[in-house]
Write a protein that holds these residues in place. Structure first.
Motif, short mmCIF file in Angstrom:
data_model
loop_
_atom_site.label_atom_id
_atom_site.label_comp_id
_atom_site.label_asym_id
_atom_site.label_seq_id
_atom_site.Cartn_x
_atom_site.Cartn_y
_atom_site.Cartn_z
N UNK A 110 1.45 7.20 -15.77
CA UNK A 110 2.01 5.94 -16.24
C UNK A 110 1.77 4.79 -15.25
N UNK A 111 1.04 5.04 -14.20
CA UNK A 111 0.78 4.00 -13.21
C UNK A 111 -0.21 2.97 -13.74
N UNK A 112 0.26 1.74 -13.91
CA UNK A 112 -0.59 0.63 -14.32
C UNK A 112 -0.90 -0.19 -13.06
N UNK A 113 -2.11 -0.07 -12.57
CA UNK A 113 -2.49 -0.71 -11.31
C UNK A 113 -2.31 -2.22 -11.35
N UNK A 114 -2.51 -2.82 -12.51
CA UNK A 114 -2.40 -4.27 -12.63
C UNK A 114 -0.99 -4.75 -12.31
N UNK A 115 0.01 -3.94 -12.62
CA UNK A 115 1.40 -4.33 -12.37
C UNK A 115 1.69 -4.47 -10.88
N UNK A 116 0.88 -3.82 -10.06
CA UNK A 116 1.15 -3.79 -8.62
C UNK A 116 0.01 -4.40 -7.80
N UNK A 117 -0.81 -5.18 -8.47
CA UNK A 117 -1.85 -5.94 -7.77
C UNK A 117 -2.93 -5.11 -7.12
N UNK A 118 -3.28 -3.98 -7.72
CA UNK A 118 -4.26 -3.09 -7.09
C UNK A 118 -5.55 -2.91 -7.90
N UNK A 154 -6.20 15.20 -6.73
CA UNK A 154 -6.74 14.50 -5.57
C UNK A 154 -7.88 13.56 -5.98
N UNK A 155 -8.68 13.96 -6.95
CA UNK A 155 -9.76 13.09 -7.43
C UNK A 155 -9.18 11.82 -8.04
N UNK A 156 -8.01 11.93 -8.67
CA UNK A 156 -7.37 10.77 -9.29
C UNK A 156 -6.73 9.85 -8.26
N UNK A 157 -6.09 10.42 -7.25
CA UNK A 157 -5.34 9.59 -6.31
C UNK A 157 -6.24 8.98 -5.23
N UNK A 158 -7.39 9.59 -4.96
CA UNK A 158 -8.26 9.12 -3.89
C UNK A 158 -8.61 7.64 -3.97
N UNK A 159 -9.12 7.16 -5.11
CA UNK A 159 -9.46 5.73 -5.20
C UNK A 159 -8.25 4.82 -5.00
N UNK A 160 -7.07 5.28 -5.40
CA UNK A 160 -5.87 4.45 -5.23
C UNK A 160 -5.53 4.32 -3.75
N UNK A 161 -5.62 5.42 -3.02
CA UNK A 161 -5.31 5.38 -1.60
C UNK A 161 -6.30 4.52 -0.83
N UNK A 162 -7.58 4.63 -1.19
CA UNK A 162 -8.57 3.76 -0.56
C UNK A 162 -8.35 2.31 -0.97
N UNK A 163 -7.97 2.10 -2.23
CA UNK A 163 -7.69 0.75 -2.70
C UNK A 163 -6.57 0.08 -1.92
N UNK A 164 -5.56 0.84 -1.54
CA UNK A 164 -4.46 0.29 -0.74
C UNK A 164 -4.99 -0.20 0.61
N UNK A 165 -5.87 0.58 1.22
CA UNK A 165 -6.46 0.17 2.50
C UNK A 165 -7.35 -1.06 2.33
N UNK A 166 -8.10 -1.12 1.24
CA UNK A 166 -8.97 -2.28 1.00
C UNK A 166 -8.15 -3.54 0.78
#
Length: 383
Positions: free
Chosen positions: A58-66, A358-370
């Protein structure tokens, strides 16, 4: 009367709970945080936190600016061979390269043992006006929080792992690509047997920090994930609240501004959801209070966040709050202003024993760093 088994989720739930605890007409500035040497439920209520638990689907990345940062991260990872090796050879004990050590510690964190260790709580309230040497010694010596373990069933179940070993865990788990909402931990009475607490919290901490840094170690970023237990202190009228994290995403320069918090626990979150939420909320409040938002701040949803790992499960928790909540923390509300609440949006868990998670969360974790890189380059004054 301990009827607070989990954090309130809605304003009316908070109101009714606060009335039962006798603090509905109090504020964080009018309650004796030093009535005990550890954060108590009624004190937690005065932080005015609403906790929202959602499955990661249910995580909508747009809601959290990612959104843009995760898109960039996905593009980077598409050509990043160590990452492709990690999730494609997840079951291979001969995995080599950048993600080999993080994978090793992920296995360590998920190893079943008979340990029943407790976890440290690093949110310690203390009086402002009564800091005698003796009280300072007492406060410094307090490191444990003991709350009733709730009997609430998990909202995001998992498959029980009774009987699996470190080497064959993936054959048992990854062969079943069950959607998160359909997974089950199994009977509650078997939780201690199937999911005992990891012996050393540092194993979980190392597993998470190593994993996070594996995404950026070959990138020239001005930020890094640090094991430094960053302390934050929130000063209120009658007391102060000191919270120490298990790590953070910080800038590489001498000022080391923080862009995200890290918190880990050696046990599954469902074993102590209130205690864990209390600590993460206290850390977030102390961060906001001690490192203010920029002048002209109005509203934030996802600008401040936690990356948390509880044993073998990763969560991302976004804070949502506005200027009236900040005024509440600063005791500068005008007479007719409503203090509001801070919502903590919890998504997860992503299970470190599942390559698909892990394949799903990986881009999100890198996105936070970016995003942290972008904030650093923009020279934003907060944090």
């Amino acid at each position: 009367m301990n009827d607070l088994n989990s954090p309130p989720t809605k304003p009316d739930e908070w109101e009714s709970t606060a009335r039962r605890w006798g603090v509905a007409d109090r504020t964080i500035h009018k309650i004796n945080l030093y009535s005990a040497s550890k954060l108590q439920p009624e004190q937690f209520l005065m932080l005015r936190i609403l906790w929202q638990e959602l499955d990661y689907t249910h995580l909508d990345l747009a809601n959290f600016g990612l959104t843009k940062w995760v898109e960039e991260a996905s593009h980077i990872l598409h050509g990043y061979q160590p990452w492709q090796d990690y999730y494609s050879k997840f079951n291979d004990r001969r995995l080599q390269g950048t993600f080999a050590l993080p994978r090793f510690y992920q296995k360590q964190a998920s190893r079943v043992s008979q340990d029943t260790c407790k976890f440290d709580v690093t949110a310690v309230p203390s009086p402002i006006s009564k800091h005698t040497r003796q009280q300072a010694k007492i406060n410094a010596g307090v490191s444990k929080l003991s709350l009733e373990t709730p009997s609430k069933q998990p909202k995001t179940p998992r498959t029980p792992t009774s009987g699996w070993s470190l080497d064959d865990e993936h054959d048992l788990l990854e062969s079943d690509d069950t959607p998160p909402e359909q997974r089950s931990y199994g009977p509650e009475e078997l939780l201690d047997k199937d999911y005992p607490k990891t012996k050393d919290e540092q194993i979980v901490n190392t597993a998470l920090i190593d994993f996070l840094n594996a995404f950026i170690v070959h990138l020239d970023l001005p930020v890094q994930w640090s094991l430094y237990r960053k302390p934050f202190t929130a000063n209120f009228n009658m007391a102060s609240l000191e919270a120490r994290t298990d790590g953070c995403l910080e800038e590489n320069d001498a000022k080391a501004k923080v862009h995200a918090l890290v918190e880990v626990k050696p046990l599954l979150r469902i074993k102590a959801p209130l205690a864990i939420a209390m600590q993460e909320a206290a850390q977030m409040v102390a961060w906001i209070k001690s490192v203010p938002d920029p002048v002209g701040f109005k509203y934030s949803c996802g600008g401040r966040l936690h990356v948390s790992q509880d044993r073998n499960e990763i969560y991302i928790i976004f804070a949502e709050y506005d200027e009236t909540y900040v005024k509440y923390l600063n005791n500068t509300l005008e007479e007719r202003e409503n203090p509001g609440f801070m919502k903590m949006h919890q998504f997860g868990p992503w299970d470190t024993t599942r390559a698909s998670d892990m394949k799903k969360v990986g881009p999100i974790l890198l996105g936070i760093a970016l995003r942290g890189r972008a904030e650093c380059q923009a020279g934003k004054p907060r944090r």
